[in-house]
Design a protein around this motif. Sequence first.
Motif, PDB file in Angstrom:
ATOM      1  N   THR A  82       3.433   9.801   4.453  1.00  0.00           N
ATOM      2  CA  THR A  82       3.363   8.345   4.322  1.00  0.00           C
ATOM      3  C   THR A  82       2.417   7.751   5.371  1.00  0.00           C
ATOM      4  OG1 THR A  82       5.408   8.087   5.613  1.00  0.00           O
ATOM      5  CG2 THR A  82       5.615   8.071   3.207  1.00  0.00           C
ATOM      6  N   ASN A 116      -0.262   9.141   6.530  1.00  0.00           N
ATOM      7  CA  ASN A 116      -1.622   9.419   6.050  1.00  0.00           C
ATOM      8  C   ASN A 116      -2.027   8.539   4.878  1.00  0.00           C
ATOM      9  OD1 ASN A 116      -2.047  11.428   7.959  1.00  0.00           O
ATOM     10  ND2 ASN A 116      -1.274  13.039   6.619  1.00  0.00           N
ATOM     11  N   ARG A 117      -1.081   7.930   4.224  1.00  0.00           N
ATOM     12  CA  ARG A 117      -1.367   7.106   3.034  1.00  0.00           C
ATOM     13  C   ARG A 117      -1.237   5.607   3.302  1.00  0.00           C
ATOM     14  NH1 ARG A 117      -4.370   9.319  -0.364  1.00  0.00           N
ATOM     15  NH2 ARG A 117      -3.676   7.791  -1.870  1.00  0.00           N
ATOM     16  N   GLY A 127      -1.880   1.963   3.514  1.00  0.00           N
ATOM     17  CA  GLY A 127      -2.933   1.183   2.871  1.00  0.00           C
ATOM     18  C   GLY A 127      -3.394   1.764   1.549  1.00  0.00           C
ATOM     19  N   LYS A 128      -2.850   2.905   1.186  1.00  0.00           N
ATOM     20  CA  LYS A 128      -3.205   3.574  -0.074  1.00  0.00           C
ATOM     21  C   LYS A 128      -1.946   3.733  -0.907  1.00  0.00           C
ATOM     22  CE  LYS A 128      -6.768   6.055   2.372  1.00  0.00           C
ATOM     23  NZ  LYS A 128      -7.010   7.282   3.106  1.00  0.00           N
ATOM     24  N   ARG A 129      -2.130   4.230  -2.102  1.00  0.00           N
ATOM     25  CA  ARG A 129      -0.994   4.406  -3.004  1.00  0.00           C
ATOM     26  C   ARG A 129      -0.462   5.832  -2.929  1.00  0.00           C
ATOM     27  NH1 ARG A 129      -1.727   0.153  -7.452  1.00  0.00           N
ATOM     28  NH2 ARG A 129      -0.125   1.336  -8.454  1.00  0.00           N
ATOM     29  N   ILE A 130       0.830   5.965  -3.186  1.00  0.00           N
ATOM     30  CA  ILE A 130       1.463   7.280  -3.291  1.00  0.00           C
ATOM     31  C   ILE A 130       2.235   7.288  -4.606  1.00  0.00           C
ATOM     32  CG2 ILE A 130       3.552   6.622  -2.031  1.00  0.00           C
ATOM     33  CD1 ILE A 130       3.425   9.430  -0.700  1.00  0.00           C
ATOM     34  N   THR A 155       1.917   0.992  -2.917  1.00  0.00           N
ATOM     35  CA  THR A 155       1.057   1.070  -1.747  1.00  0.00           C
ATOM     36  C   THR A 155       1.939   1.264  -0.521  1.00  0.00           C
ATOM     37  OG1 THR A 155      -0.562  -0.395  -2.770  1.00  0.00           O
ATOM     38  CG2 THR A 155      -0.670  -0.173  -0.375  1.00  0.00           C
ATOM     39  N   ASN A 213       2.899   0.890   3.222  1.00  0.00           N
ATOM     40  CA  ASN A 213       2.642  -0.096   4.268  1.00  0.00           C
ATOM     41  C   ASN A 213       2.840   0.446   5.674  1.00  0.00           C
ATOM     42  OD1 ASN A 213       2.070  -2.259   2.474  1.00  0.00           O
ATOM     43  ND2 ASN A 213       4.247  -2.418   2.070  1.00  0.00           N
TER      44      ASN A 213
END
Length: 75
Positions: free
Chosen positions: A20, A22-23, A25-28, A41, A43
Motif C-alpha cells: 500500500t 508503494n501504491r 496516489g495510485k490504484r490497487i 486509490t 491514500n
Amino acid sequence: MAVIEGRLKVDKVQKWAEATENRIGKRIGFVFNDSVIMAPTVNCRIESGGFTINSPDKVLILEIYKSLKFGKATL
C-alpha cells in the motif's frame, strides 16, 4: 451496497503495508475469479492489515465472503 470488512493474517500484514505504501496516489485492484471487483486509490500506508471490499452486487459479495471464510481466496 454490500460490504466485507476484513483483516489479513499477521504474517501478511507487513507485505500489505509495503504494497500500500508503494501504491500511494495510485490504484490497487481487488480481483476475484479473474475480474476486477474494485480498484480504489491508495491514500496512505495501511499498517493494520485491514481492508474493505464493497459492491452493489450482493450475490457477488456473498460469494467473495464464502471464498474468504473457507480459505479459497488469496490476498
